[in-house]
Design a protein around this motif. Structure first.
Motif, PDB file in Angstrom:
ATOM      1  N   TYR A  45      35.790  37.322  42.451  1.00 38.83           N
ATOM      2  CA  TYR A  45      36.024  38.439  43.510  1.00 38.83           C
ATOM      3  C   TYR A  45      35.609  39.757  42.636  1.00 38.83           C
ATOM      4  CZ  TYR A  45      37.890  35.482  46.989  1.00 38.83           C
ATOM      5  OH  TYR A  45      37.946  34.653  48.099  1.00 38.83           O
ATOM      6  N   LEU A  54      38.379  43.999  46.913  1.00 39.91           N
ATOM      7  CA  LEU A  54      37.687  42.833  45.986  1.00 39.91           C
ATOM      8  C   LEU A  54      36.857  42.191  47.014  1.00 39.91           C
ATOM      9  CD1 LEU A  54      40.831  42.151  44.159  1.00 39.91           C
ATOM     10  CD2 LEU A  54      38.824  42.714  42.996  1.00 39.91           C
ATOM     11  N   VAL A  55      35.492  41.870  46.580  1.00 38.89           N
ATOM     12  CA  VAL A  55      34.593  41.176  47.565  1.00 38.89           C
ATOM     13  C   VAL A  55      33.950  39.967  46.738  1.00 38.89           C
ATOM     14  CG1 VAL A  55      32.336  41.514  48.827  1.00 38.89           C
ATOM     15  CG2 VAL A  55      33.924  43.410  48.277  1.00 38.89           C
ATOM     16  N   LEU A  56      34.038  38.729  47.699  1.00 35.22           N
ATOM     17  CA  LEU A  56      33.715  37.654  47.233  1.00 35.22           C
ATOM     18  C   LEU A  56      32.255  37.633  46.506  1.00 35.22           C
ATOM     19  CD1 LEU A  56      34.142  34.498  47.212  1.00 35.22           C
ATOM     20  CD2 LEU A  56      32.697  34.466  49.458  1.00 35.22           C
ATOM     21  N   HIS A  67      37.113  39.318  51.538  1.00 36.42           N
ATOM     22  CA  HIS A  67      37.562  40.407  51.119  1.00 36.42           C
ATOM     23  C   HIS A  67      39.171  40.424  50.711  1.00 36.42           C
ATOM     24  CE1 HIS A  67      33.937  42.938  52.241  1.00 36.42           C
ATOM     25  NE2 HIS A  67      33.647  41.986  53.202  1.00 36.42           N
ATOM     26  N   VAL A  75      44.964  36.939  43.976  1.00 38.86           N
ATOM     27  CA  VAL A  75      43.913  37.604  43.377  1.00 38.86           C
ATOM     28  C   VAL A  75      44.157  39.257  43.379  1.00 38.86           C
ATOM     29  CG1 VAL A  75      41.527  38.187  43.877  1.00 38.86           C
ATOM     30  CG2 VAL A  75      41.970  36.051  43.993  1.00 38.86           C
ATOM     31  N   CYS A  99      42.938  31.045  52.024  1.00 44.71           N
ATOM     32  CA  CYS A  99      41.583  30.692  52.153  1.00 44.71           C
ATOM     33  C   CYS A  99      41.299  29.392  52.438  1.00 44.71           C
ATOM     34  CB  CYS A  99      40.720  31.384  51.119  1.00 44.71           C
ATOM     35  SG  CYS A  99      40.940  33.125  50.903  1.00 44.71           S
ATOM     36  N   ASP A 122      38.684  33.454  39.646  1.00 45.73           N
ATOM     37  CA  ASP A 122      39.932  32.863  40.574  1.00 45.73           C
ATOM     38  C   ASP A 122      39.538  31.268  40.482  1.00 45.73           C
ATOM     39  OD1 ASP A 122      41.856  32.067  42.574  1.00 45.73           O
ATOM     40  OD2 ASP A 122      40.614  32.904  44.297  1.00 45.73           O
TER      41      ASP A 122
END
Length: 150
Positions: A45, A54-56, A67, A75, A99, A122
């Motif tokens: 992320y 925090l973006v994939l 996100h 995370v 997720c 992650d």
């Protein structure tokens, strides 16, 4: 486990000479998935400072949350605490973001460049209590190698 001890050195050799961050993060996540047993997700992320989000980023595994807000989930908690977290059972982690319902344990590590977190590594497993203290040491070293090539 010998693979675990060799993992940081393997990553450093793999990334040496490559300057593209996306390529490096992609190969780092692939190396984790092909080397470590009992994983169902490994990836990054990336911190978007402008949006405090925090973006994939590059990953291996099923589709994922795109996100994550700093402070939320494993995370986001790693981001705010600026430390590696080992979670034996994610279902017992307050605020866990599911997720993938198949994930049962998780290890995360910040990627720190010039004293700033630029990403979070992650790694998820379908097994409970998958990650050991030895994993935490190796993943901390792995994250430092990622940062070196970021």
């Amino acid at each position: 486990m010998e693979d675990l001890k060799l993992l940081p050195a393997q990553l450093d050799a793999l990334l040496t000479g490559e300057t593209n961050t996306v390529a490096n993060l992609s190969n780092a996540s692939a190396l984790l998935m092909q080397t470590l047993p009992d994983l169902n997700w490994a990836g990054f992320y990336l911190f978007d400072e402008a949006n405090n989000d925090l973006v994939l980023g590059p990953f291996q595994g099923k589709v994922a949350c795109m996100h994550i807000t700093p402070g939320n989930g494993v995370v986001g908690t790693s981001f705010t605490q600026k430390e590696v977290l080992v979670v034996p059972n994610v279902h017992e982690f307050a605020g866990h973001i599911a997720c993938d319902s198949a994930s049962n344990s998780e290890i995360v590590a910040p990627i720190i460049v010039n004293d700033k977190i630029v990403a979070i590594l992650d790694i998820d497993s379908p097994k409970l209590d998958r990650f050991s203290d030895a994993d935490a040491v190796a993943i901390t070293e792995f994250a430092a190698i990622v940062a070196k090539h970021f």
